[in-house]
Design a protein around this motif. Sequence first.
Motif, PDB file in Angstrom:
ATOM      1  N   ASN A   8       0.891  -1.260   0.098  1.00 45.33           N
ATOM      2  CA  ASN A   8      -0.012  -0.012  -0.003  1.00 45.33           C
ATOM      3  C   ASN A   8       0.989   1.186  -0.025  1.00 45.33           C
ATOM      4  O   ASN A   8       0.542   2.240  -0.491  1.00 45.33           O
ATOM      5  CB  ASN A   8      -1.054  -0.127   1.285  1.00 45.33           C
ATOM      6  N   SER A   9       1.971   1.202   0.718  1.00 48.49           N
ATOM      7  CA  SER A   9       2.917   2.422   0.719  1.00 48.49           C
ATOM      8  C   SER A   9       3.968   2.598  -0.318  1.00 48.49           C
ATOM      9  O   SER A   9       4.710   3.443  -0.431  1.00 48.49           O
ATOM     10  CB  SER A   9       3.294   2.456   2.209  1.00 48.49           C
ATOM     11  N   GLY A  11       6.448   3.112  -3.362  1.00 55.76           N
ATOM     12  CA  GLY A  11       6.325   3.749  -4.755  1.00 55.76           C
ATOM     13  C   GLY A  11       5.726   2.996  -5.817  1.00 55.76           C
ATOM     14  O   GLY A  11       5.946   1.715  -5.920  1.00 55.76           O
ATOM     15  N   GLU A  12       5.214   3.643  -6.806  1.00 55.56           N
ATOM     16  CA  GLU A  12       4.570   3.024  -7.701  1.00 55.56           C
ATOM     17  C   GLU A  12       5.453   2.161  -8.635  1.00 55.56           C
ATOM     18  O   GLU A  12       5.156   1.058  -9.019  1.00 55.56           O
ATOM     19  CB  GLU A  12       3.984   4.043  -8.758  1.00 55.56           C
ATOM     20  N   ALA A  13       6.759   2.687  -9.010  1.00 55.96           N
ATOM     21  CA  ALA A  13       7.847   1.804  -9.671  1.00 55.96           C
ATOM     22  C   ALA A  13       8.125   0.503  -8.976  1.00 55.96           C
ATOM     23  O   ALA A  13       8.078  -0.451  -9.590  1.00 55.96           O
ATOM     24  CB  ALA A  13       9.028   2.636  -9.736  1.00 55.96           C
ATOM     25  N   ASP A  14       8.397   0.849  -7.609  1.00 56.96           N
ATOM     26  CA  ASP A  14       8.633  -0.749  -6.838  1.00 56.96           C
ATOM     27  C   ASP A  14       7.355  -1.475  -6.800  1.00 56.96           C
ATOM     28  O   ASP A  14       7.711  -2.840  -6.945  1.00 56.96           O
ATOM     29  CB  ASP A  14       8.778  -0.319  -5.224  1.00 56.96           C
ATOM     30  N   ALA A  15       6.291  -1.020  -6.408  1.00 58.89           N
ATOM     31  CA  ALA A  15       5.186  -1.946  -6.335  1.00 58.89           C
ATOM     32  C   ALA A  15       4.753  -2.651  -7.867  1.00 58.89           C
ATOM     33  O   ALA A  15       4.710  -3.811  -7.787  1.00 58.89           O
ATOM     34  CB  ALA A  15       3.889  -1.179  -6.041  1.00 58.89           C
ATOM     35  N   ARG A  16       5.012  -1.692  -8.719  1.00 58.16           N
ATOM     36  CA  ARG A  16       4.910  -2.475  -9.902  1.00 58.16           C
ATOM     37  C   ARG A  16       5.793  -3.577 -10.537  1.00 58.16           C
ATOM     38  O   ARG A  16       5.591  -4.409 -11.136  1.00 58.16           O
ATOM     39  CB  ARG A  16       4.849  -1.439 -11.261  1.00 58.16           C
ATOM     40  N   THR A  17       7.174  -3.395 -10.139  1.00 55.86           N
ATOM     41  CA  THR A  17       8.277  -4.311 -10.355  1.00 55.86           C
ATOM     42  C   THR A  17       7.813  -5.644  -9.507  1.00 55.86           C
ATOM     43  O   THR A  17       7.907  -6.718 -10.144  1.00 55.86           O
ATOM     44  CB  THR A  17       9.467  -3.759  -9.916  1.00 55.86           C
ATOM     45  N   THR A  18       7.233  -5.499  -8.390  1.00 60.59           N
ATOM     46  CA  THR A  18       6.980  -6.497  -7.668  1.00 60.59           C
ATOM     47  C   THR A  18       5.940  -7.332  -8.238  1.00 60.59           C
ATOM     48  O   THR A  18       5.818  -8.496  -8.159  1.00 60.59           O
ATOM     49  CB  THR A  18       6.785  -5.992  -6.116  1.00 60.59           C
ATOM     50  N   LEU A  19       4.984  -6.606  -8.453  1.00 57.46           N
ATOM     51  CA  LEU A  19       3.604  -7.235  -9.167  1.00 57.46           C
ATOM     52  C   LEU A  19       4.160  -7.968 -10.465  1.00 57.46           C
ATOM     53  O   LEU A  19       3.559  -9.142 -10.912  1.00 57.46           O
ATOM     54  CB  LEU A  19       2.598  -6.049  -9.362  1.00 57.46           C
ATOM     55  N   LEU A  32      -4.230  -3.833 -10.213  1.00 59.24           N
ATOM     56  CA  LEU A  32      -4.131  -3.821  -8.798  1.00 59.24           C
ATOM     57  C   LEU A  32      -3.467  -2.389  -8.085  1.00 59.24           C
ATOM     58  O   LEU A  32      -3.975  -1.882  -7.083  1.00 59.24           O
ATOM     59  CB  LEU A  32      -3.125  -4.984  -8.385  1.00 59.24           C
ATOM     60  N   LEU A  33      -2.615  -1.658  -8.915  1.00 62.96           N
ATOM     61  CA  LEU A  33      -2.134  -0.660  -8.455  1.00 62.96           C
ATOM     62  C   LEU A  33      -3.147   0.442  -8.444  1.00 62.96           C
ATOM     63  O   LEU A  33      -3.069   1.172  -7.685  1.00 62.96           O
ATOM     64  CB  LEU A  33      -0.975  -0.006  -9.412  1.00 62.96           C
ATOM     65  N   TYR A  38      -5.353  -1.039  -0.186  1.00 66.03           N
ATOM     66  CA  TYR A  38      -6.358  -1.879   0.319  1.00 66.03           C
ATOM     67  C   TYR A  38      -6.399  -2.139   1.722  1.00 66.03           C
ATOM     68  O   TYR A  38      -5.369  -2.184   2.253  1.00 66.03           O
ATOM     69  CB  TYR A  38      -5.595  -3.403  -0.241  1.00 66.03           C
ATOM     70  N   GLU A  39      -7.712  -2.256   2.202  1.00 62.73           N
ATOM     71  CA  GLU A  39      -7.840  -2.217   3.780  1.00 62.73           C
ATOM     72  C   GLU A  39      -7.611  -3.588   4.229  1.00 62.73           C
ATOM     73  O   GLU A  39      -7.352  -3.665   5.306  1.00 62.73           O
ATOM     74  CB  GLU A  39      -9.498  -1.937   3.790  1.00 62.73           C
TER      75      GLU A  39
END
Length: 167
Positions: A8-9, A11-19, A32-33, A38-39
């Motif tokens: 949830n926290s 950065g977009e680039a890190d989250a996108r790479t992980t996904l 998903l991004l 997400y609660e």
Amino acid sequence: MPGLAWFNSAGEADARTTLHELCAARAWGSALLARRPYESPEELLHASDKATAALGAAGVADAMAGHPPIGRPKPGDLASAREQRGMVGASEELKADMLELNLAYQDRFGHVFLICATGLSAGQLRDAVRHRIDNSPEREREIVRQELAKINRLRLTRLMEKGDPTA
């Protein structure tokens, strides 16, 4: 769950790479991004299911491109190696059968045989490809999407349980 907080926290680039490491379909990751934060884990898993169901043919092809054949995980691909661990102790005969069946499946459907292999033995994996190889292309597309959704759920659950993937 620590991984949900990280996701949830991040950065977009890190989250996108992980996904993208979890599922190679960029449309899935983008979906998903777009819904962050997400609660609950359940909310993220539900979003994953919806995003998988919404993938068009190109999106499913993108996702499939990220999955190695059963019995031949890519070197360094820890997720696939872990998920396909049922093949580790397989006899040489069974491994040869799987190779032959994988190639026949690819010839028939134009992509690797995809199954949520976690917890399945080598014999169960062989039997599954034998059973599915006679499916119609339409039926097989439906099954592939279901298996992809299972894999995505398992990988997201693992991410949520382990926390920051960069740690």
